[in-house]
Design an enzyme around this catalytic site. Structure first.
Site, PDB file in Angstrom:
ATOM      1  N   CYS A   1       0.833  -1.212   0.000  1.00 36.39           N
ATOM      2  CA  CYS A   1       0.000   0.000   0.000  1.00 36.39           C
ATOM      3  C   CYS A   1       0.865   1.259   0.000  1.00 36.39           C
ATOM      4  CB  CYS A   1      -0.888   0.052   1.244  1.00 36.39           C
ATOM      5  SG  CYS A   1      -1.799  -1.449   1.637  1.00 36.39           S
ATOM      6  N   ASP A   2       0.309   2.312  -0.569  1.00 34.44           N
ATOM      7  CA  ASP A   2       0.945   3.618  -0.449  1.00 34.44           C
ATOM      8  C   ASP A   2      -0.132   4.693  -0.588  1.00 34.44           C
ATOM      9  OD1 ASP A   2       3.741   4.990  -0.375  1.00 34.44           O
ATOM     10  OD2 ASP A   2       2.538   6.144  -1.797  1.00 34.44           O
ATOM     11  N   SER A   3      -0.022   5.746   0.217  1.00 36.91           N
ATOM     12  CA  SER A   3      -0.998   6.832   0.177  1.00 36.91           C
ATOM     13  C   SER A   3      -0.287   8.172   0.045  1.00 36.91           C
ATOM     14  CB  SER A   3      -1.851   6.837   1.451  1.00 36.91           C
ATOM     15  OG  SER A   3      -2.602   5.657   1.581  1.00 36.91           O
TER      16      SER A   3
ATOM     17  N   GLY B   1      -2.727   3.728  -3.310  1.00 38.51           N
ATOM     18  CA  GLY B   1      -2.382   2.691  -4.267  1.00 38.51           C
ATOM     19  C   GLY B   1      -2.222   1.356  -3.562  1.00 38.51           C
TER      20      GLY B   1
END
EC number: 3.6.1.9
Length: 212
Positions: free
Chosen positions: A72-74, A109
């Site tokens: 995950c990435d924000s 993402g």
């Protein structure tokens, strides 16, 4: 099948646990700045997806078993700029000067990989977008919020499930995405690789979290 969260985020872990899944936790150690340096000119959604994929792959490379890995990435897209975690209290305060009274697009993402005997046999990735409307904190409130350290540890310098929630007037979209892991998007990506969330529920009772 082992379910692995490639993130050290306690907020993401809490969302999954509340949704009936007890993942193993493995931190990727990916150099995010190095990855972003290869993405000059990429769309914001492509950046967060690429970062999520890099994290998932880094963890997958250490596993030699059957597993599903979620990366995950924000980041916050606001006024034409893509923002991750602020590096300093001064940067966090500057962020809030821009955000206060306005709105931004929180992009999360996700990448999911299916491993069989340690080999990637299927993968899927995507991005969830949620509009966030920000309040205007009083000066003393912002001083106290920055001093708490919370905004330095999160994308966009805010949360909705912590102290920052006091200063978010509303969202349009998926609230779990703003916390850090979108359950609707993750469910769709898991389906793409042939995994049902019901399988994760059934396996969660026998799975203990593992931190590395």
């Amino acid at each position: 099948m082992r379910f692995v969260l490639a993130s050290a985020s306690p907020a993401r872990l809490a969302v999954l646990r509340a949704a009936g899944v007890e993942p193993s936790v493995m931190v990727s150690g990916v150099d995010e700045d190095a990855v972003m340096a290869t993405l000059t000119g990429a769309k914001p959604s492509a950046v967060v997806t690429a970062l999520a994929s890099a994290k998932a792959r880094a963890v997958a490379e250490t596993l030699g078993l059957d597993a599903v890995v979620v990366g995950c990435d924000s980041m916050l897209w606001i006024e034409g700029e893509l923002l991750g975690k602020p590096a300093t209290p001064e940067a966090a305060r500057k962020r809030w000067a821009t955000m206060a009274g306005g709105s931004g697009e929180l992009l999360t993402g996700h990448a999911v990989l299916r491993l069989e005997a340690g080999e990637i046999t299927a993968e899927s990735a995507g991005t969830q977008s949620t509009k966030v409307r920000f309040a205007t904190p009083a000066e003393d409130e912002l001083d106290a919020y920055v001093a708490s350290g919370e905004p330095l540890a999160v994308a966009g310098a805010f949360t909705i499930d912590g102290r920052g929630g006091w200063f978010v007037d509303g969202i349009e979209g998926d609230h779990t995405s703003v916390i850090g892991i979108s359950l609707p998007l993750t469910r769709r990506l898991l389906a793409d690789i042939g995994v049902s969330v019901a399988d994760l529920w059934r396996g969660s009772a026998d799975t203990e979290g593992e931190s590395r």
